[in-house]
Design a protein around this motif. Sequence first.
Motif, PDB file in Angstrom:
ATOM      1  N   ASN A   1       0.812  -1.215   0.000  1.00  0.00           N
ATOM      2  CA  ASN A   1       0.000   0.000   0.000  1.00  0.00           C
ATOM      3  C   ASN A   1       0.847   1.267   0.000  1.00  0.00           C
ATOM      4  OD1 ASN A   1      -2.700  -1.174   0.113  1.00  0.00           O
ATOM      5  ND2 ASN A   1      -2.002  -1.981   2.072  1.00  0.00           N
ATOM      6  N   GLN A   2       2.160   1.110  -0.108  1.00  0.00           N
ATOM      7  CA  GLN A   2       3.101   2.224  -0.159  1.00  0.00           C
ATOM      8  C   GLN A   2       2.930   3.201   1.005  1.00  0.00           C
ATOM      9  OE1 GLN A   2       5.825   2.830  -2.453  1.00  0.00           O
ATOM     10  NE2 GLN A   2       5.421   0.645  -2.450  1.00  0.00           N
ATOM     11  N   LYS A   3       2.767   2.657   2.214  1.00  0.00           N
ATOM     12  CA  LYS A   3       2.713   3.492   3.419  1.00  0.00           C
ATOM     13  C   LYS A   3       4.139   3.715   3.897  1.00  0.00           C
ATOM     14  CE  LYS A   3      -1.701   1.684   4.965  1.00  0.00           C
ATOM     15  NZ  LYS A   3      -2.348   0.954   6.070  1.00  0.00           N
ATOM     16  N   SER A   4       4.448   4.973   4.173  1.00  0.00           N
ATOM     17  CA  SER A   4       5.832   5.335   4.470  1.00  0.00           C
ATOM     18  C   SER A   4       5.954   6.235   5.683  1.00  0.00           C
ATOM     19  CB  SER A   4       6.448   6.074   3.275  1.00  0.00           C
ATOM     20  OG  SER A   4       6.368   5.307   2.105  1.00  0.00           O
ATOM     21  N   LEU A   5       7.157   6.219   6.250  1.00  0.00           N
ATOM     22  CA  LEU A   5       7.571   7.185   7.248  1.00  0.00           C
ATOM     23  C   LEU A   5       8.719   7.974   6.644  1.00  0.00           C
ATOM     24  CD1 LEU A   5       7.561   4.995  10.489  1.00  0.00           C
ATOM     25  CD2 LEU A   5       5.817   6.631   9.740  1.00  0.00           C
ATOM     26  N   TYR A   6       8.840   9.236   7.035  1.00  0.00           N
ATOM     27  CA  TYR A   6       9.844  10.122   6.474  1.00  0.00           C
ATOM     28  C   TYR A   6      10.861  10.457   7.556  1.00  0.00           C
ATOM     29  CZ  TYR A   6       6.457  10.165   2.811  1.00  0.00           C
ATOM     30  OH  TYR A   6       5.600   9.752   1.816  1.00  0.00           O
ATOM     31  N   ILE A   7      12.121  10.179   7.253  1.00  0.00           N
ATOM     32  CA  ILE A   7      13.203  10.294   8.228  1.00  0.00           C
ATOM     33  C   ILE A   7      14.163  11.387   7.775  1.00  0.00           C
ATOM     34  CG2 ILE A   7      15.088   9.072   9.383  1.00  0.00           C
ATOM     35  CD1 ILE A   7      13.590   6.437   8.625  1.00  0.00           C
TER      36      ILE A   7
END
Length: 177
Positions: free
Chosen positions: A103-109
């Motif tokens: 589902n292309q769920k991401s966190l941004y670091i």
Amino acid sequence: MLFKLRIISDIMEKFVLHIDADANNTFYQLHESIQEECNYDPSQLATFFIADEEWDKGLEIKMFGAKPNIRVSPVELLMKNTRLGEFLKQEEDKLIYVFDIYNQKSLYIELNEIEMEKTINMPVITLSKGIAPVQLLNKSNGNNLIVKDDQDSQSVFSDLGELEDLNEIYGEMSNIL
């Protein structure tokens, strides 16, 4: 060398996670820290991408390599043997952590600060605020049901009305058959 990382989500606006990690820590160690803190299912695939200033994806650092008889690229970067210091060089360097591949769920670091004289063995959570976005499967609730992460998804079907309302519009099913 100590990296102070800030992690945010585009799904859950109030979610913020700060992690201190050593330049010699691997991407896999960072992955495990995020997984544990966010209560993510460790059986789900995840990957990191090196990102540019506009958060566009660059090189991928995968959890697992391709099968031995399939050649994908001459250099395949794997989380377990790629150190953070190989790609994080200066403040404001960015990574994208995709925790739900399908589902292309991401966190941004983002690398907020570098402390040259400090080192640690494993990544350490220094701040955790808000609720982390959930993965597709949530085993923590014990029933393995699909969980929606969008706050509005709870009310998607609320405008459709009750079954009685549909009967008034279309008539009883017995009259149709």
